[in-house]
Motif scaffolding. Structure first.
Motif, PDB file in Angstrom:
ATOM      1  N   ASP A  50       0.845  -1.198   0.000  1.00 14.52           N
ATOM      2  CA  ASP A  50       0.000   0.000   0.000  1.00 14.52           C
ATOM      3  C   ASP A  50       0.882   1.251   0.000  1.00 14.52           C
ATOM      4  OD1 ASP A  50      -2.037  -1.797   0.183  1.00 14.52           O
ATOM      5  OD2 ASP A  50      -2.780  -1.122   2.131  1.00 14.52           O
ATOM      6  N   VAL A  51       0.349   2.320  -0.545  1.00 20.47           N
ATOM      7  CA  VAL A  51       1.094   3.572  -0.643  1.00 20.47           C
ATOM      8  C   VAL A  51       0.279   4.693  -0.008  1.00 20.47           C
ATOM      9  CG1 VAL A  51       2.312   5.163  -2.169  1.00 20.47           C
ATOM     10  CG2 VAL A  51       2.045   2.765  -2.838  1.00 20.47           C
ATOM     11  N   VAL A  52       0.929   5.501   0.828  1.00 22.88           N
ATOM     12  CA  VAL A  52       0.318   6.697   1.397  1.00 22.88           C
ATOM     13  C   VAL A  52       0.875   7.897   0.640  1.00 22.88           C
ATOM     14  CG1 VAL A  52      -0.006   8.115   3.460  1.00 22.88           C
ATOM     15  CG2 VAL A  52       0.076   5.618   3.655  1.00 22.88           C
ATOM     16  N   MET A  53      -0.033   8.751   0.167  1.00 26.58           N
ATOM     17  CA  MET A  53       0.341   9.899  -0.658  1.00 26.58           C
ATOM     18  C   MET A  53      -0.203  11.189  -0.040  1.00 26.58           C
ATOM     19  SD  MET A  53       1.624   8.258  -3.433  1.00 26.58           S
ATOM     20  CE  MET A  53       1.733   9.584  -4.636  1.00 26.58           C
ATOM     21  N   ARG A  54       0.365  12.312  -0.479  1.00 26.07           N
ATOM     22  CA  ARG A  54      -0.243  13.628  -0.270  1.00 26.07           C
ATOM     23  C   ARG A  54      -0.632  14.173  -1.632  1.00 26.07           C
ATOM     24  NH1 ARG A  54      -0.030  15.693   4.813  1.00 26.07           N
ATOM     25  NH2 ARG A  54       1.605  14.899   6.187  1.00 26.07           N
ATOM     26  N   ASP A  55      -1.889  14.589  -1.760  1.00 28.01           N
ATOM     27  CA  ASP A  55      -2.311  15.150  -3.043  1.00 28.01           C
ATOM     28  C   ASP A  55      -1.680  16.534  -3.240  1.00 28.01           C
ATOM     29  OD1 ASP A  55      -3.903  17.141  -1.837  1.00 28.01           O
ATOM     30  OD2 ASP A  55      -5.776  16.076  -2.143  1.00 28.01           O
ATOM     31  N   PRO A  56      -1.883  17.175  -4.368  1.00 30.77           N
ATOM     32  CA  PRO A  56      -1.194  18.438  -4.630  1.00 30.77           C
ATOM     33  C   PRO A  56      -1.498  19.569  -3.646  1.00 30.77           C
ATOM     34  CG  PRO A  56      -1.976  17.498  -6.682  1.00 30.77           C
ATOM     35  CD  PRO A  56      -2.558  16.668  -5.585  1.00 30.77           C
ATOM     36  N   THR A  57      -2.598  19.475  -2.880  1.00 34.06           N
ATOM     37  CA  THR A  57      -2.888  20.502  -1.871  1.00 34.06           C
ATOM     38  C   THR A  57      -2.496  20.061  -0.463  1.00 34.06           C
ATOM     39  OG1 THR A  57      -5.172  19.795  -1.408  1.00 34.06           O
ATOM     40  CG2 THR A  57      -4.834  21.286  -3.287  1.00 34.06           C
ATOM     41  N   GLY A  58      -1.950  18.840  -0.320  1.00 29.62           N
ATOM     42  CA  GLY A  58      -1.453  18.392   0.976  1.00 29.62           C
ATOM     43  C   GLY A  58      -2.313  17.396   1.716  1.00 29.62           C
ATOM     44  N   ALA A  59      -3.439  16.971   1.152  1.00 23.08           N
ATOM     45  CA  ALA A  59      -4.320  16.012   1.827  1.00 23.08           C
ATOM     46  C   ALA A  59      -3.774  14.593   1.676  1.00 23.08           C
ATOM     47  CB  ALA A  59      -5.725  16.085   1.252  1.00 23.08           C
ATOM     48  N   LEU A  60      -3.694  13.865   2.788  1.00 17.58           N
ATOM     49  CA  LEU A  60      -3.256  12.477   2.762  1.00 17.58           C
ATOM     50  C   LEU A  60      -4.343  11.574   2.184  1.00 17.58           C
ATOM     51  CD1 LEU A  60      -1.627  12.067   6.297  1.00 17.58           C
ATOM     52  CD2 LEU A  60      -0.412  11.935   4.113  1.00 17.58           C
ATOM     53  N   PHE A  61      -3.908  10.559   1.427  1.00 17.35           N
ATOM     54  CA  PHE A  61      -4.822   9.506   0.999  1.00 17.35           C
ATOM     55  C   PHE A  61      -3.993   8.255   0.744  1.00 17.35           C
ATOM     56  CE2 PHE A  61      -3.327  11.293  -2.958  1.00 17.35           C
ATOM     57  CZ  PHE A  61      -3.296  10.253  -3.865  1.00 17.35           C
ATOM     58  N   GLY A  62      -4.655   7.104   0.710  1.00 16.52           N
ATOM     59  CA  GLY A  62      -3.963   5.855   0.499  1.00 16.52           C
ATOM     60  C   GLY A  62      -4.364   5.206  -0.815  1.00 16.52           C
ATOM     61  N   LEU A  63      -3.484   4.354  -1.335  1.00 16.25           N
ATOM     62  CA  LEU A  63      -3.740   3.545  -2.517  1.00 16.25           C
ATOM     63  C   LEU A  63      -3.511   2.085  -2.140  1.00 16.25           C
ATOM     64  CD1 LEU A  63      -1.809   5.675  -5.164  1.00 16.25           C
ATOM     65  CD2 LEU A  63      -4.296   5.422  -5.016  1.00 16.25           C
ATOM     66  N   THR A  64      -4.428   1.219  -2.494  1.00 12.22           N
ATOM     67  CA  THR A  64      -4.313  -0.192  -2.121  1.00 12.22           C
ATOM     68  C   THR A  64      -4.939  -1.073  -3.194  1.00 12.22           C
ATOM     69  OG1 THR A  64      -4.787  -1.816  -0.383  1.00 12.22           O
ATOM     70  CG2 THR A  64      -6.491  -0.166  -0.850  1.00 12.22           C
ATOM     71  N   GLN A  65      -4.527  -2.328  -3.237  1.00 10.43           N
ATOM     72  CA  GLN A  65      -5.205  -3.324  -4.053  1.00 10.43           C
ATOM     73  C   GLN A  65      -6.095  -4.216  -3.207  1.00 10.43           C
ATOM     74  OE1 GLN A  65      -1.640  -4.958  -6.184  1.00 10.43           O
ATOM     75  NE2 GLN A  65      -3.038  -5.023  -7.912  1.00 10.43           N
ATOM     76  N   TYR A  66      -5.982  -4.057  -1.877  1.00 11.28           N
ATOM     77  CA  TYR A  66      -6.625  -4.982  -0.961  1.00 11.28           C
ATOM     78  C   TYR A  66      -7.782  -4.307  -0.234  1.00 11.28           C
ATOM     79  CZ  TYR A  66      -2.194  -7.268  -1.852  1.00 11.28           C
ATOM     80  OH  TYR A  66      -1.102  -7.814  -2.457  1.00 11.28           O
ATOM     81  N   VAL A  67      -8.890  -5.001  -0.167  1.00  7.86           N
ATOM     82  CA  VAL A  67     -10.058  -4.535   0.575  1.00  7.86           C
ATOM     83  C   VAL A  67     -10.250  -5.462   1.753  1.00  7.86           C
ATOM     84  CG1 VAL A  67     -12.515  -4.071   0.524  1.00  7.86           C
ATOM     85  CG2 VAL A  67     -11.117  -3.566  -1.472  1.00  7.86           C
ATOM     86  N   ARG A  68     -10.154  -4.914   2.971  1.00  9.87           N
ATOM     87  CA  ARG A  68     -10.252  -5.743   4.172  1.00  9.87           C
ATOM     88  C   ARG A  68     -11.622  -5.575   4.814  1.00  9.87           C
ATOM     89  NH1 ARG A  68      -5.019  -3.389   4.539  1.00  9.87           N
ATOM     90  NH2 ARG A  68      -3.343  -4.907   4.407  1.00  9.87           N
TER      91      ARG A  68
END
Length: 240
Positions: free
Chosen positions: A222-240
């Motif tokens: 999984d990857v944790v990102m900050r969008d261009p305005t600074g908001a955190l969000f995650g990217l995943t292939q897995y749904v738990r």
């Protein structure tokens, strides 16, 4: 997965208050293929994927860093906010009608993480989840997972494991806990919203090209990102 009804005490809606609507709209539209509607009278924009509601974007209402808001459906929002208060949460916005759509309330839990409550009227929430470009799950970024478990168990009937590394929600979904990015501070807990990607590594590369920055990767990819305005969000292939 198409959704027609969200069970009580589960995540039903996500939205982002942004200081730069044009940049945010362009970013998520390109990254996930969302169609972003024209704003309503409050500047609130509904986002759809293949015609199904997945999220919303709105103007930021405070000067702090932007963040994706987690909204939890509850059967009686007044009773729930009273319970939250008795358990040590702050009520930032008391239960408020949103036309015929439902009732909303904004809270800060005892460890400092914002969480919104929603009692649905005509708006039940997300219509698509657990597919690429849509909501996957939430994770609590905090240094105080034991305190969080002590709150959410009576507040929303979320059970946790003995190590307080996972919550099990009433719909069977799992919300994990983990350390926040950056140096420890007293008030840095946050519910992280993650989205399903076709492949987190490839999606992260694309997000960086669109102006996001990568914060960290987990052991399962999984990857944790900050969008261009600074908001955190995650990217995943897995749904738990």
């Amino acid at each position: 997965m198409n959704i027609t009804r969200h069970p009580e005490n589960t995540v039903s809606w996500i939205d982002l208050g942004t200081p730069d609507m044009a940049t945010t709209t362009a970013f998520y539209s390109e990254l996930f293929g969302w169609t972003v509607a024209q704003p309503d009278s409050n500047g609130y924009r509904l986002c759809t994927l293949r015609g199904h509601l997945v999220a919303a974007l709105g103007p930021a209402e405070d000067a702090g860093a932007p963040y994706w808001t987690t909204n939890v459906t509850v059967p009686d929002i007044r009773a729930t906010t009273t319970r939250f208060t008795n358990l040590g949460a702050q009520i930032i916005v008391a239960p408020t009608p949103v036309g015929t759509l439902g009732y909303a309330s904004v809270t800060i839990d005892p460890i400092g993480a914002p969480l919104s409550l929603w009692q649905p009227g005509t708006h039940d929430g997300m219509q698509l989840m657990h597919e690429p470009g849509s909501f996957a799950r939430i994770s609590l970024l905090t240094d105080h997972s034991a305190e969080a478990a002590a709150f959410y168990r009576p507040a929303l009937h979320w059970d946790s494991n003995a190590q307080h590394t996972e919550f099990r929600l009433p719909d069977g979904s799992i919300a994990t806990t983990g350390r926040p990015p950056g140096k420890p501070t007293a008030q840095r807990s946050l519910w992280l919203v993650s989205f399903v990607g076709n492949g987190p590594a490839a999606d992260a590369k694309r997000a960086r090209r669109l102006g996001a920055t990568e914060v960290r990767r987990t052991a399962d990819g999984d990857v944790v990102m900050r969008d261009p305005t600074g908001a955190l969000f995650g990217l995943t292939q897995y749904v738990r």
